[in-house]
Scaffold this motif. Structure first.
Motif, PDB file in Angstrom:
ATOM      1  N   GLY A  12      14.956  12.592  -2.457  1.00  0.00           N
ATOM      2  CA  GLY A  12      14.976  13.994  -2.030  1.00  0.00           C
ATOM      3  C   GLY A  12      13.613  14.671  -2.114  1.00  0.00           C
ATOM      4  N   ILE A  13      12.526  13.867  -1.956  1.00  0.00           N
ATOM      5  CA  ILE A  13      11.180  14.453  -2.111  1.00  0.00           C
ATOM      6  C   ILE A  13      10.485  14.526  -0.745  1.00  0.00           C
ATOM      7  CG2 ILE A  13      10.823  13.956  -4.566  1.00  0.00           C
ATOM      8  CD1 ILE A  13       9.368  11.385  -3.737  1.00  0.00           C
ATOM      9  N   TYR A  14      11.223  15.099   0.197  1.00  0.00           N
ATOM     10  CA  TYR A  14      10.785  15.157   1.600  1.00  0.00           C
ATOM     11  C   TYR A  14       9.327  15.594   1.732  1.00  0.00           C
ATOM     12  CZ  TYR A  14      15.855  15.075   2.166  1.00  0.00           C
ATOM     13  OH  TYR A  14      17.176  14.736   2.111  1.00  0.00           O
ATOM     14  N   ARG A  15       9.000  16.742   1.172  1.00  0.00           N
ATOM     15  CA  ARG A  15       7.659  17.296   1.435  1.00  0.00           C
ATOM     16  C   ARG A  15       6.557  16.606   0.635  1.00  0.00           C
ATOM     17  NH1 ARG A  15       8.159  23.464  -0.712  1.00  0.00           N
ATOM     18  NH2 ARG A  15       9.769  23.447   0.882  1.00  0.00           N
ATOM     19  N   GLU A  16       6.916  15.771  -0.316  1.00  0.00           N
ATOM     20  CA  GLU A  16       5.890  14.998  -1.029  1.00  0.00           C
ATOM     21  C   GLU A  16       5.401  13.820  -0.193  1.00  0.00           C
ATOM     22  OE1 GLU A  16       4.653  16.336  -3.415  1.00  0.00           O
ATOM     23  OE2 GLU A  16       6.203  17.573  -4.322  1.00  0.00           O
ATOM     24  N   HIS A  46       1.440  12.393  -6.034  1.00  0.00           N
ATOM     25  CA  HIS A  46       2.426  13.122  -6.840  1.00  0.00           C
ATOM     26  C   HIS A  46       3.840  12.526  -6.702  1.00  0.00           C
ATOM     27  CE1 HIS A  46       4.054  16.406  -9.175  1.00  0.00           C
ATOM     28  NE2 HIS A  46       4.960  16.605  -8.236  1.00  0.00           N
ATOM     29  N   GLY A  47       4.308  12.394  -5.468  1.00  0.00           N
ATOM     30  CA  GLY A  47       5.656  11.853  -5.253  1.00  0.00           C
ATOM     31  C   GLY A  47       5.765  10.426  -5.770  1.00  0.00           C
ATOM     32  N   ALA A  48       4.714   9.631  -5.516  1.00  0.00           N
ATOM     33  CA  ALA A  48       4.734   8.232  -5.952  1.00  0.00           C
ATOM     34  C   ALA A  48       4.841   8.146  -7.474  1.00  0.00           C
ATOM     35  CB  ALA A  48       3.464   7.534  -5.463  1.00  0.00           C
ATOM     36  N   ARG A  49       4.140   9.050  -8.151  1.00  0.00           N
ATOM     37  CA  ARG A  49       4.170   9.042  -9.624  1.00  0.00           C
ATOM     38  C   ARG A  49       5.569   9.413 -10.129  1.00  0.00           C
ATOM     39  NH1 ARG A  49       0.336   7.801 -12.758  1.00  0.00           N
ATOM     40  NH2 ARG A  49      -0.894   7.599 -10.863  1.00  0.00           N
ATOM     41  N   LEU A  50       6.183  10.393  -9.503  1.00  0.00           N
ATOM     42  CA  LEU A  50       7.547  10.783  -9.924  1.00  0.00           C
ATOM     43  C   LEU A  50       8.511   9.617  -9.751  1.00  0.00           C
ATOM     44  CD1 LEU A  50       7.770  14.318  -8.239  1.00  0.00           C
ATOM     45  CD2 LEU A  50       7.204  13.798 -10.627  1.00  0.00           C
ATOM     46  N   THR A  91       0.845  -1.210   0.000  1.00  0.00           N
ATOM     47  CA  THR A  91       0.000   0.000   0.000  1.00  0.00           C
ATOM     48  C   THR A  91       0.865   1.239   0.000  1.00  0.00           C
ATOM     49  OG1 THR A  91      -0.191  -0.148   2.398  1.00  0.00           O
ATOM     50  CG2 THR A  91      -2.198  -0.582   1.127  1.00  0.00           C
ATOM     51  N   GLY A  92       0.500   2.180  -0.851  1.00  0.00           N
ATOM     52  CA  GLY A  92       1.124   3.491  -0.853  1.00  0.00           C
ATOM     53  C   GLY A  92       0.789   4.196   0.453  1.00  0.00           C
ATOM     54  N   GLN A  93       1.770   4.926   0.986  1.00  0.00           N
ATOM     55  CA  GLN A  93       1.612   5.581   2.285  1.00  0.00           C
ATOM     56  C   GLN A  93       2.135   7.003   2.241  1.00  0.00           C
ATOM     57  OE1 GLN A  93       0.159   4.273   5.023  1.00  0.00           O
ATOM     58  NE2 GLN A  93      -0.346   2.556   3.690  1.00  0.00           N
ATOM     59  N   PRO A  94       1.592   7.870   3.101  1.00  0.00           N
ATOM     60  CA  PRO A  94       2.187   9.198   3.211  1.00  0.00           C
ATOM     61  C   PRO A  94       3.528   9.113   3.953  1.00  0.00           C
ATOM     62  CG  PRO A  94       0.266   9.003   4.642  1.00  0.00           C
ATOM     63  CD  PRO A  94       0.421   7.700   3.935  1.00  0.00           C
ATOM     64  N   GLY A  95       4.579   8.787   3.234  1.00  0.00           N
ATOM     65  CA  GLY A  95       5.932   8.751   3.789  1.00  0.00           C
ATOM     66  C   GLY A  95       6.253   7.460   4.520  1.00  0.00           C
ATOM     67  N   GLY A  96       7.524   7.366   4.921  1.00  0.00           N
ATOM     68  CA  GLY A  96       7.965   6.209   5.700  1.00  0.00           C
ATOM     69  C   GLY A  96       7.257   6.178   7.043  1.00  0.00           C
ATOM     70  N   THR A  97       6.978   7.354   7.601  1.00  0.00           N
ATOM     71  CA  THR A  97       6.279   7.408   8.892  1.00  0.00           C
ATOM     72  C   THR A  97       4.880   6.812   8.750  1.00  0.00           C
ATOM     73  OG1 THR A  97       7.449   9.460   9.365  1.00  0.00           O
ATOM     74  CG2 THR A  97       5.570   8.940  10.775  1.00  0.00           C
TER      75      THR A  97
END
Ligand code: LMR
Length: 394
Positions: free
Chosen positions: A246-250, A286-290, A95-101
């Motif tokens: 390097g996509i910290y805020r994504e 967005h980040g996942a797509r990049l 599952t895609g998640q908002p970040g490692g956290t």
């Protein structure tokens, strides 16, 4: 109702970020939060990320929802980066998640559903948000020895003795590479011993891999995670793209659950998707797509890998020059461990009072347990730090 709320204790990494921003002195050095910086102190958008964003702007025609588990192409691309061909695809739930956290949080929620009585074993020390989330979710927690303050290496005997106490139904949280906060990492033969112990006890590993490519290389840094996932019947893996892309805020991450076989994997996937729906519905895209575009395109991928390698080797060079400068400033070899550690962080081994003195007198910011972000240094600040460490008498 809200009057019943009590103040929360502040996360020490976030508190230090705030203190640093408020410090108006010239020449302060930020070795706090784990963010990569170039020699000129900027955190750049990686070339391949910028190129993918430009392409995306041209080709993307809709922002309609993706799947509840995120775009399957992202899951496939990132799980392949982390796991290679270590496990069969039908053993994987993603599952895609908002970040490692987000991935860590979701993994712990899954554990809570599967076994509310699980004890989660964390390394002493670990990333402060690990125990914080475990407590927040009301799970039981235990520590296993990890870092030897004396040698600044691993207390492997202590680790093995403590982890022998983990039982089936418990979870052992491991750092896949680049241990945060210490920078001290297990060797592959040591990992093999840990895996054999996990097999014997039946405890489930939860691997946090947030710095793949920052230690010894992309494949080298994933080697332990691959070995764990291919050796044991089940493994949970939380991966972050914040640092290596390097996509910290994504805030881009992936939770991978490796199950015993396809039937179990289907039920696990269904539970993970359900948790996404309860927590936020669809993960950010967005980040996942990049990341997907970069990993799927040979040119973008090659450029990303080349830049990541520049980042990795620049951190290694900083480690070596800091160890050298400390030898000069203190006349001793006791900081040689800095060159052996890997990843963004090392724990210097200073007392909280000494850390405070570094901040107040020298304008050098590190976390209170003396964790330094090596990537916060540059050729000018390495000797400044070495002289300050010698002056404080660490
Ligand atoms: C860190 O440890 O500094 C990073 O992982 C950033 C964070 O969220 O704490």
């Amino acid at each position: 109702m809200l009057e019943h709320l009590n103040p929360q204790s502040e996360d020490k990494i976030m508190a230090l970020m705030k203190l640093y921003r408020e410090d108006t002195r010239e020449g302060t050095v930020d070795l706090g939060v784990g963010v990569y910086k170039t020699a000129t102190g900027v955190t750049p958008i990686m070339r391949a990320v910028k190129a993918a964003e430009q392409q995306l702007w041209n080709v993307q025609t809709t922002k309609v929802y993706t799947g509840l588990a995120g775009d399957p192409a992202f899951g496939a691309a990132l799980s392949n980066l982390v796991l290679g061909d270590a496990v069969a695809a039908d053993r994987l739930a993603l599952t895609g998640q908002p970040g490692g956290t987000g991935a860590i949080h979701q993994a712990l929620e899954l554990i809570k559903i599967a076994n509310p009585d699980a004890t989660v074993w964390i390394s002493a020390p670990t990333w402060p948000n690990h125990p914080s989330i475990i407590r927040h979710l009301g799970l039981a927690m235990a520590e296993y020895r990890y870092f030897d303050d004396e040698s600044r290496g691993i207390d492997f005997d202590g680790l093995m003795t403590d982890l022998a106490g983990a039982k089936r139904g418990d979870v052992v949280l491991l750092h896949g590479c680049c241990h945060n906060p210490t920078g001290a990492n297990l060797t592959l033969p040591e990992w093999a011993e840990v895996i054999a112990l996990l097999e014997k006890t039946g405890a489930t590993p939860l691997v946090d891999i947030a710095y793949q490519g920052f230690g010894d290389g992309l494949d080298e840094d994933a080697a332990a995670t691959r070995l764990i996932a291919s050796s044991l019947p089940e493994t949970l893996i939380a991966a972050s793209c914040s640092k290596n892309f390097g996509i910290y805020r994504e805030h881009t991450g992936l939770l991978m659950a490796v199950s015993d076989g396809a039937a179990q994997s289907g039920v696990t996937q269904q539970n993970l998707t359900h948790l996404n729906r309860q927590n936020f519905s669809f993960p950010p895209d967005h980040g996942a797509r990049l990341v997907t575009m970069i990993l799927e395109d040979d040119t973008l991928r090659a450029d990303w890998m080349a830049e990541l390698e520049e980042v990795r080797t620049s951190m290694l060079a900083l480690r070596e020059s800091l160890a050298r400068e400390l030898r000069r400033a203190t006349g001793s070899d006791r900081f040689g461990f800095l060159a052996d550690h890997r990843g963004m962080f090392s724990r210097l081994g200073a007392s909280p009072e000494q850390v405070e003195e570094l901040r107040v007198k020298h304008g050098i910011y590190m976390i209170g347990d003396s964790r330094m972000n090596i990537a916060g240094l540059n050729a000018d600040t390495v000797p400044v730090l070495a002289d300050a460490i010698a002056a404080v008498g660490i």
